[in-house]
Scaffold this motif. Structure first.
Motif, PDB file in Angstrom:
ATOM      1  N   ASP A 139       0.814  -1.220   0.000  1.00 52.60           N
ATOM      2  CA  ASP A 139       0.000   0.000   0.000  1.00 52.60           C
ATOM      3  C   ASP A 139       0.843   1.264   0.000  1.00 52.60           C
ATOM      4  O   ASP A 139       0.659   2.140  -0.821  1.00 52.60           O
ATOM      5  CB  ASP A 139      -0.926   0.012   1.218  1.00 52.60           C
ATOM      6  CG  ASP A 139      -1.825  -1.193   1.215  1.00 52.60           C
ATOM      7  OD1 ASP A 139      -2.389  -1.478   0.142  1.00 52.60           O
ATOM      8  OD2 ASP A 139      -1.940  -1.854   2.258  1.00 52.60           O
ATOM      9  N   THR A 160       3.793  -9.905  -0.157  1.00 52.39           N
ATOM     10  CA  THR A 160       2.619 -10.423   0.532  1.00 52.39           C
ATOM     11  C   THR A 160       1.779 -11.284  -0.403  1.00 52.39           C
ATOM     12  O   THR A 160       0.707 -11.741  -0.043  1.00 52.39           O
ATOM     13  CB  THR A 160       1.737  -9.280   1.053  1.00 52.39           C
ATOM     14  OG1 THR A 160       1.272  -8.524  -0.077  1.00 52.39           O
ATOM     15  CG2 THR A 160       2.500  -8.376   1.980  1.00 52.39           C
TER      16      THR A 160
ATOM     17  N   SER B 243      -1.903  -8.328   5.295  1.00 48.17           N
ATOM     18  CA  SER B 243      -0.684  -8.104   4.506  1.00 48.17           C
ATOM     19  C   SER B 243      -0.011  -6.788   4.882  1.00 48.17           C
ATOM     20  O   SER B 243       1.214  -6.700   4.878  1.00 48.17           O
ATOM     21  CB  SER B 243      -0.987  -8.157   3.012  1.00 48.17           C
ATOM     22  OG  SER B 243      -2.071  -7.336   2.711  1.00 48.17           O
ATOM     23  N   THR B 244      -0.786  -5.785   5.248  1.00 47.83           N
ATOM     24  CA  THR B 244      -0.192  -4.519   5.684  1.00 47.83           C
ATOM     25  C   THR B 244       0.540  -4.722   7.005  1.00 47.83           C
ATOM     26  O   THR B 244       1.686  -4.304   7.172  1.00 47.83           O
ATOM     27  CB  THR B 244      -1.290  -3.446   5.889  1.00 47.83           C
ATOM     28  OG1 THR B 244      -2.098  -3.416   4.726  1.00 47.83           O
ATOM     29  CG2 THR B 244      -0.704  -2.096   6.147  1.00 47.83           C
ATOM     30  N   SER B 247       3.740  -6.835   6.253  1.00 45.69           N
ATOM     31  CA  SER B 247       4.846  -6.235   5.500  1.00 45.69           C
ATOM     32  C   SER B 247       5.413  -5.028   6.226  1.00 45.69           C
ATOM     33  O   SER B 247       6.578  -4.710   6.067  1.00 45.69           O
ATOM     34  CB  SER B 247       4.406  -5.867   4.081  1.00 45.69           C
ATOM     35  OG  SER B 247       3.479  -4.819   4.120  1.00 45.69           O
ATOM     36  N   GLN B 248       4.599  -4.362   7.029  1.00 47.79           N
ATOM     37  CA  GLN B 248       5.137  -3.213   7.759  1.00 47.79           C
ATOM     38  C   GLN B 248       5.574  -3.584   9.168  1.00 47.79           C
ATOM     39  O   GLN B 248       5.963  -2.729   9.945  1.00 47.79           O
ATOM     40  CB  GLN B 248       4.105  -2.092   7.800  1.00 47.79           C
ATOM     41  CG  GLN B 248       3.783  -1.618   6.400  1.00 47.79           C
ATOM     42  CD  GLN B 248       2.842  -0.438   6.382  1.00 47.79           C
ATOM     43  OE1 GLN B 248       2.371   0.019   7.404  1.00 47.79           O
ATOM     44  NE2 GLN B 248       2.577   0.060   5.193  1.00 47.79           N
ATOM     45  N   GLN B 249       5.500  -4.864   9.485  1.00 50.65           N
ATOM     46  CA  GLN B 249       5.906  -5.366  10.797  1.00 50.65           C
ATOM     47  C   GLN B 249       5.318  -4.526  11.928  1.00 50.65           C
ATOM     48  O   GLN B 249       6.030  -4.049  12.817  1.00 50.65           O
ATOM     49  CB  GLN B 249       7.422  -5.450  10.888  1.00 50.65           C
ATOM     50  CG  GLN B 249       7.966  -6.378   9.820  1.00 50.65           C
ATOM     51  CD  GLN B 249       9.454  -6.595   9.902  1.00 50.65           C
ATOM     52  OE1 GLN B 249      10.167  -5.854  10.567  1.00 50.65           O
ATOM     53  NE2 GLN B 249       9.938  -7.611   9.239  1.00 50.65           N
TER      54      GLN B 249
END
Lengths: 300, 424
Positions: A139, A160, B243-244, B247-249
């Motif tokens: 995003d 992801t 997923s956010t 991926s951004q831990q």
């Protein structure tokens, strides 16, 4: 009497020369033997045992290999590793050759650019993985923001997404490795005699023809070396995947070295993980031997 | 001739002398004593600065045992299991090892990497220890628990106040609609109704505990409802997409203390972290705890958790002192020490509970007290030699379901077929 004395002296001198020789290679040999040779030899034996690092190992014949054959994880990891190699090897070769050709010209600040492109290779791998993970963030990541800006409505989910995670790892590894192989290609390019280009130019060859008919053939030894090095490193890939995706999402980026690590270090099945290591070693060996065969044939 | 014989002899003598010196040095540095004669006990811990109970235990123990110097070996929490596994495989002699979860414990225990504490466990008043059973490996104990965490619902009192929901007996559908109601804003000012950490336990262990399902069975139909709730909350925008978060831990404590979420289902360890953050001026959220929402609305609070324990390394340098530390920390004195910093001890009696709620900043309202006394605490992951293999598969498939790569049904059937075919 004198003859015997002479022979003894000669023997002594020979032994001494040998000792001196050994003493020169000893520091390296001790390290190599202790840290590489013995563990590799042990792996060969452990692959046929059920060793768990604590109990006495038992000889179990080919059970580990049978288990590997039946195990889905092994095949997934093997196919992922092969896909990784299929992406990483040609892309890195193309990128590093392209960079080398560009930076082999008389440009202002060429030393700066050469250094800049070599930088990724000496950067800490964890830092590389963390930063690229941010860049690939679905995003908020700059990669997808850029893609959206140029009109891609649904950019990939990268790390992801099961389909895009491996390409994301390949892109990162190409970026990281291209500087190193660029240096190798640059050395190769500088060894090509200028007369060859002059002759080609006299014969009316344009830049494209000169590249294909002079540069590429002259670089064959370098290309071969790069190919072998890249093949070995691609099949051994571990660190980047471990930090970037840990094999995920799901098993979409699980590679062989990771499976070896997981089965051995995490689960304590050192026998089984040695068997996988052995198979990985054989795969790399076969590919490298084949490459050498082809190289020799094309040299003839 | 003389010189030829003499040189090798001299060289050998020198080599022997040097190696003796080296051995001597090695022993000197490895005696397990400090310069002033205290016995050193090294304890493997994680995130020492962020996990206040370690400091509380170490300081409390040292005050009682001035002849022992307890030294923490600090390891990054996320790497803890792998690091300890590697240390043990390499023959490391750290005296005490903290067992972060029961799965790892079972692995170390069955591999013979820990010293037996069975005789000591048999002497304990088992009714007062919660979580002790989890360390029973076929009648043997290789670790003693000092804390027992379980999952509750943390909530931001100011944000939840706007709703008139009764948090004392939420069901999962109630919770979902509350989360949607509490979601406000968009972009960087978005406040989610709730936050689900990316761990598989958030969905799977909850479902197992509350439906009676078995995580090792290979039949996972009981996950379905819980997954539907979790996926629906993401789709509705009431929980951050998986997923956010991945991926951004994203970390749950940051989400909560920066008011990005109104609620977060989490283990009781978060309480101690919130207190510590408050003490450091990093958290001014007015928070409370409620029982974990339930599958069946029968008034019983069923939750899951896992005890944390100390074990003595088989290769410990100072076994006797190490064992002394483990016994002290898991007993009443250790319990009192950690309750003081807001951590839930494994050993509980009225005095310990009173200490816990007396901690400055600990919410002592009736709802929080109810949350702290659940009716049933199931073990997060049952112990078996298969646990870690199954854990791996369930984690991988959880990722795929939560990130929308696989449908819930497809994910569950994949978990079932993989567990049946891959785990021996």
């Amino acid at each position: 009497m004198t003859k015997i004395d002479g022979a003894a002296a000669l023997k002594r001198r020979r032994r001494r020369t040998a000792l001196v020789g050994w003493s020169f290679i000893l520091p390296n040999l001790v390290g190599f033997a202790a840290l590489t040779l013995v563990p590799v030899g042990a792996t060969l034996l452990l692959a046929f045992t059920d060793w768990n690092s604590y109990d006495t190992p038992h000889w179990i014949g080919f059970d580990n290999f049978q288990r590997m054959w039946d195990n889905d994880n092994f095949w997934t990891a093997l196919s992922n590793t092969a896909w990784y190699a299929a992406g990483h090897i040609p892309l890195t070769m193309a990128a590093s050759l392209g960079l080398a050709v560009l930076l082999n010209q008389k440009l202002r600040g060429v030393a700066f650019f050469r250094t800049a492109f070599f930088f990724p290779y000496i950067t800490s791998l964890v830092a590389v993985a963390v930063v690229w993970n941010m860049l690939f963030s679905p995003d908020a990541g700059p990669v997808n923001q850029l893609l959206r800006a140029v009109g891609v409505a649904h950019p990939p989910g990268w790390t992801t997404d099961t389909d895009w995670a491996l390409p994301a790892v390949v892109i990162t590894s190409v970026w990281r490795d291209m500087g190193y192989y660029m240096v190798l290609y640059l050395a190769g390019l500088q060894a090509i005699p200028a007369e060859l280009y002059e002759a080609a130019r006299v014969d009316g060859a344009g830049p494209w023809k000169r590249f294909w008919h002079v540069t590429v053939p002259s670089l064959r030894p370098t290309t071969f070396f790069v190919l072998v090095m890249l093949t070995v490193s691609s099949f051994k890939v571990f660190d980047l995947v471990q930090v970037m995706t840990e094999g995920g999402p799901g098993r979409s980026t699980l590679v062989l070295s990771q499976l070896i690590f997981r089965e051995g270090i995490t689960q304590g099945r050192f026998g089984y993980s040695s068997a996988i290591s052995l198979v990985l070693f054989l795969i790399v060996l076969i590919i490298t031997v084949t490459q050498f065969r082809f190289q020799r044939r094309s040299e003839r | 001739m003389k010189s030829l014989v003499g040189r090798p002899v001299r060289m050998v003598t020198a080599a022997v002398a040097l190696s003796l010196l080296a051995v001597g040095c090695g022993n000197g540095g490895d005696s397990g004593k400090t310069a002033d004669g205290k016995t050193i006990v090294k304890v493997a811990v994680w995130d020492y600065a962020k996990t206040p109970e370690f400091k509380a235990l170490i300081e409390g123990f040292e005050a009682k045992n001035p002849d022992i110097d307890v030294q923490p070996v600090d390891i990054l929490a996320a790497d803890y299991s792998k690091k300890v596994t590697t240390m043990l495989a390499g023959g490391d002699n750290t005296d005490v090892l903290t067992m972060k979860n029961v799965t790892d414990y079972a692995r170390y225990g069955t591999r013979g990497q820990l010293q037996s504490l069975t005789a000591d466990a048999d002497k304990l008043d088992k009714a007062k220890y919660s979580g002790l059973d989890s360390f029973d490996l076929k009648g043997d104990y290789y670790a003693l628990p000092y804390r027992q965490d379980f999952w509750v619902l943390f909530y931001n009192k100011d944000l939840v106040k706007k709703s008139d929901a009764d948090l004392s007996k939420l069901t999962w559908p109630d919770y979902a609609s509350l989360a949607k109601e509490l979601t406000t804003g968009s972009g960087s000012s978005k406040v989610y109704g709730t936050y689900h950490q990316t761990w598989r336990s958030v969905v799977q262990a909850t479902a197992a505990a509350q439906t009676g399902g078995d995580l090792l069975s290979g039949d996972y139909g009981f996950f379905k409802k819980q997954y539907e709730t979790a996926v629906d909350l993401q789709k509705a925008g009431a929980a951050m997409p998986f997923s956010t978060a991945k991926s951004q831990q994203v970390t749950y404590d940051a989400m909560f203390t920066t008011r990005k979420t109104a609620m977060v289902p989490m283990g009781t360890w978060l309480a101690a972290r919130l207190l510590q953050a408050k003490a450091e001026g990093k958290n001014d959220v007015n928070w409370g705890m409620a029982p974990l929402p339930q599958t069946t609305a029968n008034g019983k609070a069923v939750t899951f958790g896992s005890p944390t324990a100390f074990a003595v390394n088989k290769k410990a340098r100072n076994s006797a002192a190490a064992k002394k530390f483990v016994l002290w920390a898991s007993g009443p004195e250790g319990a009192a020490a950690i309750a003081k910093v807001g951590v839930v001890p494994s050993y509980t009696d009225d005095a310990v509970l009173k200490t816990f709620f007396g901690v400055k900043g600990m919410p002592a309202d009736a709802l929080s007290k109810k949350a702290m006394t659940p009716d049933t605490v199931k073990l997060e992951m049952p112990v078996s030699p298969k646990s870690s293999d199954i854990d791996q598969i369930l984690t991988e498939e959880h990722e795929l379901v939560m990130s929308g790569e696989k449908s819930i049904d497809k994910g569950i059937s994949e978990m079932e077929s993989r567990v049946k075919s891959e785990v021996e």
